[in-house]
Design an enzyme around this catalytic site. Structure first.
Site: not given
Length: 581
Positions: A259, A292
């Protein structure tokens, strides 16, 4: 560096045999540390070099324990493998070998076969409930499920990005053994399992590291969540590196999605993580690593990571499908058709270009294979970060969505869908938490203030109608049902075509470029590994366009275009090697 095993991981409680456990805590600011057991025993830990405390004691699986710092405060194990209840309570000794794997010969799937289904375990009812969906997902054509973060967070419900104990699967979803059973069952159905992990911050409630290991953080480095994590420190790096290895080796996850790595101010850590994983995982096993990354760092995708979630793909298609240009969509409002063509032809749209904030973003990406980009029409962020959590099918015409879905599922990029997409689930996916007191109030007001820049919520009274993240009803509204069999048929047919005609030839694929056909209409081509040429024409405008017919149509919507590209349509052709499309 020596290979990690269950016995050599330094952080936390590691069982040495059925009756003995080694406890280790990095607490450089502490003078004295002890292990406190629920039966009242207090065992002093031995001070080691570099701020470590360690002790081996007779202690079986299931024992409840915590650490005491300087005789003043009890804290959970930051590397707890499970919690007895919440983030503030007792940690549990876990036997990592207690689960007996049925699919012990599973070696994963090659990356080019990935068709990813992102889901929230809590919203589907826990690990056991997710298992009930595996047969239909496999039959649909999904090849991997991706679980939103599982790390123990405060309260009973959360998206997962507020985790504070990254080694402990959250108790409300089930036990570690039940999580392993879910992964085992997924493998039985031919499904890989990916885990979303958060290494850029800890949540706002339940992180005690700063009380005895202040140097875990960098106070002079600021992130949206507070002080940055100091990845220069070996102990800090190993805390997260060993966590990644635990998920991949002990739980047998098939991949990780990292993330928001743009908030990790240390590219060396990312490279070391990828290298360590490749070293530790058996050479015959397929393990996927995804990012990400708002920075669009194509350089990380050349050797270290398999792919990046391509937000550019979603953002520009969202503008074309809905006409919305608020907030971050404003970066895609100017000439979105040309931006979509660049995305299809080169991967990223932002490759060093200037954003609305005046910053440059991205690196050149045209040299990367299409499979280096994970494409999606929506995910948890793009639905849940809407004030009312509306899904895309509630925001655009069904014909336009069908055409965009054909692009998603038949392009050589790796497709990802969010739970409920395949059935046009009517339920929203809202932002939900389970905070209390002042923190709950701050989260509620912060959530509503986020939307002050959106035209529909300039009025403070309208912002008051945004659902309270902490209300149980907000979570319950986000639990999807899957009733639309007709829409399922579209996904089933497109994925059947993908697996039959495209997936076998994805290795070696290259983009041949994309062009603008007209307002909201593009044409893109790729040469697949066997020399055939995949050609996708997309018209998201209300105007028909003249376009030559093709004898090699793989899929089109609506059917029977002839020499025309109707409004809100897609045509996908696949020409044999050596034949000009």
């Amino acid at each position: 560096m020596p290979l990690r095993t269950l016995e050599t991981w330094p952080h936390g409680a590691i069982m040495l045999d059925a009756q003995h456990t080694r406890f280790a805590l990095w607490a450089p600011d502490a003078f004295y540390v002890s292990v406190e057991l629920e039966d009242g025993k207090s065992i002093p830990m031995l001070s080691q070099a570099d701020g470590w405390f360690e002790v081996e004691i007779k202690c079986p699986a299931g024992t409840r324990y915590r650490f005491n710092i300087d005789g003043e405060r009890d804290v959970p194990d930051p590397a707890s493998r499970a919690q007895a209840s919440d983030v503030h309570g007792w940690s549990l000794v876990v036997d990592p070998l207690a689960y007996h794997w049925r699919q012990s010969n599973w070696q994963g799937r090659p990356w080019h076969e990935a068709v990813i289904y992102e889901l929230h375990v809590g919203a589907l009812g826990g690990y056991a409930a997710v298992e009930q969906h595996l047969p239909r997902l496999a039959e649909l054509g999904v090849t991997a499920i991706e679980l939103m973060p599982l790390a123990q967070f405060p309260g009973e419900r959360n998206w997962g990005y507020d985790g504070v104990l990254p080694y402990a699967p959250h108790t409300s979803y089930g036990t570690p053994e039940q999580l392993k059973h879910l992964i085992d069952s997924a493998h039985e159905h031919g499904l890989a399992v990916i885990l979303d992990v958060v290494y850029n911050h800890f949540g706002p409630d339940g992180n005690y590291l700063g009380q005895y290991a202040a140097s875990f953080f960098q106070e002079d480095v600021h992130t949206p969540w507070g002080a940055g994590i100091d990845f220069e420190r070996r102990e800090v790096r190993d805390f997260f590196l060993d966590n990644a290895l635990m998920w991949l080796l002990e739980y047998r996850f098939d991949g990780l999605r990292l993330d928001a790595v743009h908030a990790i101010d240390n590219p060396g850590f990312l490279q070391e993580l990828a290298q360590r994983v490749r070293q530790q995982v058996d050479s015959g096993r397929h393990v996927w690593l995804m990012l990400e990354n708002e920075l669009n760092q194509a350089s990380l995708l050349k050797h270290d990571f398999d792919a990046q979630w391509n937000d550019d793909f979603h953002n520009v298609l969202h503008v074309l499908l809905t006409g919305e240009t608020d907030a971050y969509y404003s970066d895609f409002a100017q000439d979105p058709t040309a931006k979509l063509a660049r995305c299809l032809g080169e991967g990223f749209i932002y490759q060093g270009d200037t954003t609305r904030h005046g910053h440059t973003r991205g690196e050149p990406s045209a040299h990367l294979p299409p499979s280096a980009f994970v494409a999606f029409l929506q995910n948890h962020d793009q639905i849940g970060n809407r004030a009312l959590g509306e899904r895309l099918h509630q925001l655009c015409s069904p014909q336009a969505l069908e055409a965009a879905t054909a692009l998603l599922l038949l392009s050589p990029m790796i497709p990802l869908m969010f739970m409920g997409d395949e059935a046009n689930a009517p339920e929203p996916f809202l932002f939900f938490t389970d905070h209390h007191g002042e923190l709950a109030e701050a989260v509620r007001e912060g959530r509503r203030n986020e939307f002050a820049d959106f035209a529909a919520f300039h009025d403070p009274e309208r912002r008051e109608r945004i659902p309270d993240p902490n209300a149980l009803s907000t979570f319950e509204q986000s639990m999807p049902t899957l009733p639309d069999a007709a829409h399922l048929q579209l996904y089933r047919e497109l994925l059947r075509l993908r697996h039959r005609h495209i997936v076998p030839h994805l290795p070696g694929s290259v983009a041949l470029g994309a062009s603008v056909l007209g307002d909201s209409a593009v044409s893109a081509r790729w040469r697949l590994g066997n020399g055939s040429v995949l050609h996708i024409d997309l018209n998201l405008s209300a105007t028909a366009l003249p376009h030559p017919a093709s004898p090699h149509v793989l899929f089109q919507t609506p059917a029977n275009h002839g020499a025309q590209l109707p409004p809100y349509s897609a045509r996908v052709t696949l020409s044999p090697a050596g034949e000009h499309p």
